[in-house]
Scaffold this active site. Structure first.
Site, mmCIF file in Angstrom:
data_model
loop_
_atom_site.group_PDB
_atom_site.id
_atom_site.type_symbol
_atom_site.label_atom_id
_atom_site.label_comp_id
_atom_site.label_asym_id
_atom_site.label_seq_id
_atom_site.Cartn_x
_atom_site.Cartn_y
_atom_site.Cartn_z
ATOM 1 C CD GLU A 1 -2.633 2.346 -2.934
ATOM 2 O OE1 GLU A 1 -3.560 2.726 -2.209
ATOM 3 O OE2 GLU A 1 -1.521 2.017 -2.497
ATOM 4 C CG HIS B 1 -2.026 0.989 1.134
ATOM 5 N ND1 HIS B 1 -1.839 2.327 1.387
ATOM 6 C CD2 HIS B 1 -3.327 0.848 0.795
ATOM 7 C CE1 HIS B 1 -2.981 2.972 1.220
ATOM 8 N NE2 HIS B 1 -3.905 2.096 0.856
#
Length: 235
Positions: free
Chosen positions: A153, A85
């Site tokens: 993302e 992430h």
């Protein structure tokens, strides 16, 4: 790093209420903090929702204070883990090499992996977005050995209220699929689930999912409220 055990249990129970089961061909996973994995797992048991974790250690076991291994996650009932992430890459300095080791550990334990990739605003402005994402995907060289999803993302769209345009999402998802095809072959690329993450909300989720090549969503802040989450992912 949101929700204590009681509120996490309440949110999970609300998310698994109603029919409580994703539609055919749809997988929904909840990734609570480590401290709430057990209560969230209890709340969604039998619902069809998958229990996930937000991260995993790069090592098997040993003197790594504060880390949680893939085997520990499996023992706690986890079936999927998020790796790479942006908040860990950019906030905590995780390199592509560390991300690769985490993917290895998760795959060895039988966990599904959601691999996060994405560029910063400076990298996009410099015209390097595709180069950066390609490098992050290419770093995980054994895609065929691990049950892997990819989540694009864009870092500049996380928690900022900004969302990539439909063309941004379409073009980068196509580039990711082409990168995977070059590494693992066309069949692997076509079978790959590629999610979009970055300020996903009820008012933009349907339009994002309607874009060619967007197979799913990685939901952050909108998942903290059960009603908001249900509006993104109807159950």
């Amino acid at each position: 790093m949101n929700l204590l055990r009681a509120s996490a249990r309440e949110a999970a129970a609300a998310s698994s209420g109603g029919s409580g089961r994703p539609g055919a061909g749809v997988q929904v996973a909840l990734a609570p903090p480590y401290t709430a994995i057990d209560v969230v797992g209890d709340a969604i048991r039998g619902s069809g929702l998958l229990l996930a974790a937000q991260d995993v250690a790069a090592a098997h076991e040993g003197a790594y204070t504060g880390e949680v291994s893939a085997a520990m996650l499996v023992d706690a009932g986890v079936g999927l883990v998020i790796v790479g992430h942006s908040e860990r890459r950019h906030g905590l300095g995780e390199t592509d090499a560390v991300v690769l080791e985490k993917v290895h550990r998760a795959g060895e334990a039988g966990l599904q992996v959601t691999l996060c990739v994405g560029e910063t605003g400076d990298e996009r402005d410099a015209g390097r977005a595709e180069e950066v994402v390609e490098r992050q995907v290419d770093a995980v060289v054994d895609l065929g050995r691990v049950p892997l999803h990819v989540a694009y993302e864009p870092v500049w769209a996380i928690g900022t209220g900004r969302t990539a345009t439909h063309e941004d999402a379409r073009s980068m998802h196509a580039h990711i699929r082409a990168t995977v095809a070059a590494i693992a072959g066309r069949d692997a690329a076509e079978a790959l689930i590629i999610q979009y993450g970055g300020s996903v909300k009820p008012d933009n989720s349907a339009a994002l999912l309607a874009q060619d090549g967007v197979d799913g969503l990685l939901v952050g802040g909108a998942s903290l409220d059960a009603a908001s989450f249900a509006a993104v992912v109807p159950l």
